[in-house]
Motif scaffolding. Structure first.
Motif, mmCIF file in Angstrom:
data_model
loop_
_atom_site.group_PDB
_atom_site.id
_atom_site.type_symbol
_atom_site.label_atom_id
_atom_site.label_comp_id
_atom_site.label_asym_id
_atom_site.label_seq_id
_atom_site.Cartn_x
_atom_site.Cartn_y
_atom_site.Cartn_z
ATOM 1 N N ALA A 151 109.027 33.436 13.176
ATOM 2 C CA ALA A 151 108.525 32.095 13.462
ATOM 3 C C ALA A 151 107.530 32.117 14.606
ATOM 4 N N LEU A 152 107.622 33.121 15.482
ATOM 5 C CA LEU A 152 106.680 33.257 16.591
ATOM 6 C C LEU A 152 105.434 34.038 16.197
ATOM 7 N N GLY A 153 105.350 34.469 14.923
ATOM 8 C CA GLY A 153 104.124 35.109 14.435
ATOM 9 C C GLY A 153 104.203 36.606 14.332
ATOM 10 N N HIS A 154 105.338 37.212 14.596
ATOM 11 C CA HIS A 154 105.446 38.659 14.528
ATOM 12 C C HIS A 154 105.821 39.103 13.116
ATOM 13 N N ARG A 155 105.522 40.375 12.807
ATOM 14 C CA ARG A 155 105.857 40.965 11.516
ATOM 15 C C ARG A 155 107.152 41.776 11.695
ATOM 16 N N VAL A 156 108.221 41.378 10.996
ATOM 17 C CA VAL A 156 109.570 41.929 11.241
ATOM 18 C C VAL A 156 110.019 42.735 10.038
ATOM 19 N N MET A 157 110.545 43.939 10.329
ATOM 20 C CA MET A 157 111.180 44.785 9.305
ATOM 21 C C MET A 157 112.680 44.822 9.598
ATOM 22 N N LEU A 158 113.493 44.627 8.579
ATOM 23 C CA LEU A 158 114.949 44.598 8.720
ATOM 24 C C LEU A 158 115.553 45.845 8.083
ATOM 25 N N ALA A 159 116.558 46.402 8.725
ATOM 26 C CA ALA A 159 117.333 47.532 8.198
ATOM 27 C C ALA A 159 118.781 47.357 8.631
ATOM 28 N N HIS A 160 119.702 47.805 7.761
ATOM 29 C CA HIS A 160 121.115 47.593 8.050
ATOM 30 C C HIS A 160 121.894 48.901 8.158
ATOM 31 N N ASP A 161 121.191 50.021 8.235
ATOM 32 C CA ASP A 161 121.828 51.311 8.536
ATOM 33 C C ASP A 161 120.778 52.213 9.154
ATOM 34 N N GLY A 162 121.218 53.333 9.723
ATOM 35 C CA GLY A 162 120.305 54.196 10.451
ATOM 36 C C GLY A 162 119.273 54.864 9.571
ATOM 37 N N VAL A 163 119.647 55.246 8.345
ATOM 38 C CA VAL A 163 118.705 55.923 7.450
ATOM 39 C C VAL A 163 117.594 54.965 7.046
ATOM 40 N N ALA A 164 117.964 53.706 6.713
ATOM 41 C CA ALA A 164 116.955 52.716 6.326
ATOM 42 C C ALA A 164 116.037 52.400 7.504
ATOM 43 N N ALA A 165 116.600 52.414 8.718
ATOM 44 C CA ALA A 165 115.772 52.146 9.897
ATOM 45 C C ALA A 165 114.716 53.226 10.077
ATOM 46 N N MET A 166 115.082 54.496 9.899
ATOM 47 C CA MET A 166 114.101 55.575 10.027
ATOM 48 C C MET A 166 113.041 55.487 8.939
ATOM 49 N N ALA A 167 113.455 55.123 7.725
ATOM 50 C CA ALA A 167 112.477 55.000 6.637
ATOM 51 C C ALA A 167 111.484 53.881 6.922
ATOM 52 N N ALA A 168 111.980 52.734 7.404
ATOM 53 C CA ALA A 168 111.089 51.620 7.717
ATOM 54 C C ALA A 168 110.149 51.980 8.860
ATOM 55 N N ALA A 169 110.639 52.691 9.873
ATOM 56 C CA ALA A 169 109.801 53.064 11.010
ATOM 57 C C ALA A 169 108.712 54.044 10.599
ATOM 58 N N ARG A 170 109.021 54.953 9.653
ATOM 59 C CA ARG A 170 108.000 55.902 9.206
ATOM 60 C C ARG A 170 106.956 55.192 8.340
ATOM 61 N N ALA A 171 107.431 54.195 7.572
ATOM 62 C CA ALA A 171 106.501 53.478 6.701
ATOM 63 C C ALA A 171 105.537 52.632 7.513
ATOM 64 N N ARG A 172 106.053 51.960 8.546
ATOM 65 C CA ARG A 172 105.193 51.138 9.408
ATOM 66 C C ARG A 172 105.708 51.243 10.833
ATOM 67 N N PRO A 173 105.122 52.114 11.643
ATOM 68 C CA PRO A 173 105.637 52.335 13.005
ATOM 69 C C PRO A 173 105.678 51.031 13.795
ATOM 70 N N PRO A 174 106.851 50.684 14.356
ATOM 71 C CA PRO A 174 106.984 49.424 15.084
ATOM 72 C C PRO A 174 106.519 49.570 16.537
ATOM 73 N N ALA A 175 106.086 48.432 17.101
ATOM 74 C CA ALA A 175 105.782 48.396 18.533
ATOM 75 C C ALA A 175 107.061 48.232 19.346
ATOM 76 N N VAL A 176 108.013 47.458 18.765
ATOM 77 C CA VAL A 176 109.307 47.244 19.417
ATOM 78 C C VAL A 176 110.395 47.426 18.366
ATOM 79 N N ALA A 177 111.454 48.162 18.703
ATOM 80 C CA ALA A 177 112.582 48.363 17.787
ATOM 81 C C ALA A 177 113.861 47.913 18.471
ATOM 82 N N PHE A 178 114.548 46.955 17.827
ATOM 83 C CA PHE A 178 115.855 46.499 18.299
ATOM 84 C C PHE A 178 116.914 47.206 17.454
ATOM 85 N N LEU A 179 117.701 48.091 18.062
ATOM 86 C CA LEU A 179 118.623 48.961 17.324
ATOM 87 C C LEU A 179 120.059 48.706 17.758
#
Length: 623
Positions: free
Chosen positions: A512-540
């Motif tokens: 809602a504040l204009g950022h592009r958010v990627m969601l993951a619900h396990d560690g493997v999915a989080a690594m895949a999302a980060a490799r696909a589009r490297p995040p500026a900030v990661a909340f883990l």
């Protein structure tokens, strides 16, 4: 008695000896006399000259003890005789056998007369045997000797008795006194170096040893009694703590269910598609208040845990205390307004400087005001007054509520203690607020006290803090966190958490504040999302399936595309050890759930501002 028995035995032996010696002497004397007469009578008997034999016997007149004498022939006929003048001989008709015989007070002796080995006659002698007189004399002598000996023995005994019995009597008296008074310091004086002296030394040494052992036993018993009392107190404290734990768990369950009920109802309202915007806004307000209530309960428990384990660090600075009190009043204002209390605050116009942590002090006074509001019936009166003294400042919080039993004044500051557990009181809290307030005040080198006349007469809490007199210190006032931020640059954000609702809700806010958010619900999915589009900030999240948050952070730091990302741990683990482990894994920040947007948004905005500064001028958004 010993001397008397010895003398009697000696006298008896001596008397018997003397009687036998007296008898033997008489027998020997008569035998000698008879032998002489027998030798003199041989010619007279041989020549039958009785007159010559009579003349020989007449010579016995010089022996007055002899009372009769006679000479007999071999046939036993009387040949000649003798008797003292004027006495009758009373001789036997025939001589007895040779030898002597004692009859009463007379002794008789018969001696044969021989010539050339042939018996030609006998000599008969009879004499007085005066043994009784001699016996009486001896008895008198022995009696005198015994009396004299007993007198001497008595004198010696009287002297020796004191030497022997005085130490023994002293030992007996000391033993009796020790038994009666239990005084093992008594000692018996030593007077001799003999066996009695050895006895006295042994007794004194025994008293010394018994005294030492008794003292050790009494000391051991005293220590045992103290230990038993301590154990009893500890047991009572454990029982009390266990009871308070049960009460606390019941209260915690009650306090947590209270916000859950309106939250559940609010969720049902939001499911209604045709709910009007005003209803949705009220519902959102209800949910916000209930969530804040749950967070406050959990925060109170965490604060107490941090203080008791010594992990809470104050951020002390020179602050204006009235500003802190106004902040506390704003925090407690909803409950004051809800219960329709009359509230009066009296504070000085000028600043009052103290060296303190503004946030923690505001927490203390807000707690005191909230307690006063909750434990005062609706429409009551609450007062807050500041009293500035020479070296300290005292803040009084008064109410006209239910009051406190004077016996409970010290106990109310104990953990999980609640003065009023009645069901009518409603939401009374967990019983950790006053414990937290006291510990925070003491960490500020101050003290907190309570005064109440009794139940139904209200109460007053007083907090005393030392004043700060350093005029060179810079003035610092408490800051309020921002409620929201507008993003400077849209960023790619990664939220990885196995709690789908949390990840989704946080992602919607950030989108809602204009950022592009990627969601993951396990560690493997989080690594895949980060490799696909490297995040500026990661909340883990830390406890994710597949790969935990620590491992994901390490891998992100190891890859060039994500090495510079801002990594934020969002977890329910908030101990110092957890923060240190997160830092070692590569995290930049550590947030404890439930993470407030006032914590999340500044982190995102700081990255956005840095990205804006690094971007070319043509790429920057206007303004």
């Amino acid at each position: 008695m010993t001397t008397c028995v010895a003398l009697l035995l000696s006298a008896t032996a001596l008397l018997i000896y003397e009687l036998r010696a007296y008898r033997d002497a008489w027998v020997a004397d008569l035998a000698t006399q008879a032998h002489l007469l027998a030798g003199a009578s041989v010619p007279a008997l041989f020549f039958d000259d009785a007159r010559a034999a009579g003349q020989d016997l007449a010579l016995l007149r010089h022996r007055p003890q002899i009372t009769a004498a006679a000479v007999y022939t071999a046939n036993g006929e009387l040949f000649a005789h003798y008797a003292p003048e004027g006495a009758t001989a009373n001789l036997p008709a025939h001589p007895a056998e040779d030898g002597y015989r004692i009859a009463g007070d007379e002794i008789e002796l018969v001696q044969e007369v021989r010539r050339d080995g042939e018996r030609i006659g006998s000599v008969y002698l009879r004499a007085r045997y005066e043994v009784m007189g001699r016996l009486v004399d001896y008895l008198a002598i022995l009696a005198a000797v015994m009396v004299a000996s007993l007198v001497v023995a008595t004198l010696v005994f009287n002297r020796l008795q004191h030497t022997v019995t005085r130490p023994i009597l002293a030992v007996a008296a000391a033993a009796r006194e020790v038994m009666e008074k239990r005084d093992y310091g008594l000692r018996v004086p030593k007077t001799t170096d003999d066996e009695i002296g050895a006895l006295v030394d042994a007794f004194n040494n025994m008293l010394l040893e018994v005294g030492r052992r008794t003292e050790a036993l009494e000391r051991s018993n005293h220590e045992l009694q103290i230990e038993m009392e301590q154990r009893q107190r500890a047991q009572a404290a454990l029982i009390l703590a266990d009871r308070r734990k049960d009460e606390f768990l019941a209260t915690l369950a009650h306090e947590l269910r209270n916000p859950l009920a309106p939250l559940t109802n609010s969720l049902e309202i939001l499911k209604i598609a045709d709910a009007d915007p005003a209803t949705r806004e009220r519902t959102r307000g209800i949910m916000e208040r209930q969530v804040r209530q749950m967070v406050r309960l959990i925060d109170d428990l965490l604060e107490v845990s941090r203080i008791t384990t010594g992990k809470l660090v104050l951020k002390r600075e020179r602050i204006d205390l009235p500003i802190v009190l106004r902040t506390a009043i704003e925090i407690a204002e909803p409950v004051l307004r809800e219960r329709r209390h009359e509230f009066v605050a009296r504070m000085p116009d000028g600043p009052v400087w103290v060296d303190a942590d503004a946030t923690r002090l505001a927490q203390v006074f807000a707690n005191l005001l909230s307690n006063a509001a909750k434990y005062t019936d609706a429409g009551g009166r609450i007062e807050l007054e500041m009293d500035v003294q020479a070296q300290c400042v005292a803040v009084h919080v008064r109410d006209n509520g239910i009051g406190i039993d004077p016996r409970m004044h010290g106990a109310i500051f104990e953990l999980f203690m609640q003065v009023d557990r009645s069901l009518e009181r409603g939401r009374a809290g967990l019983g950790v607020g006053l414990t937290l307030a006291r510990q925070l005040v003491e960490m500020h080198d101050g003290r907190i006290e309570v005064h109440s006349p009794g139940l139904g007469h209200g109460s007053q809490f007083t907090v005393e803090l030392p004043l700060c007199h350093d005029p060179a210190a810079s003035r610092r006032t408490p800051e309020r966190p921002a409620s929201g931020l507008t993003p400077s640059v849209p960023l790619d954000l990664l939220i990885a958490d196995d709690n789908v609702d949390f990840a989704t809700s946080l992602g919607e806010v950030l989108e809602a504040l204009g950022h592009r958010v990627m969601l993951a619900h396990d560690g493997v999915a989080a690594m895949a999302a980060a490799r696909a589009r490297p995040p500026a900030v990661a909340f883990l999240d830390i406890g994710m399936p597949g790969l935990n948050g620590y491992e994901v952070a390490r891998r992100l730091r190891a890859e060039p595309a994500t090495r510079a990302a801002l990594l934020v741990a969002v977890t329910g683990w908030g101990q110092n050890s957890d923060r240190e482990r997160a830092r070692e894994a590569g995290f930049d920040h550590h947030l404890v759930k439930p993470a407030d947007l006032a914590q999340v948004l500044p982190l995102v905005e700081s990255v956005a501002r840095r990205a804006l500064q690094d971007a070319p001028v043509t790429d920057r958004p206007p303004g």
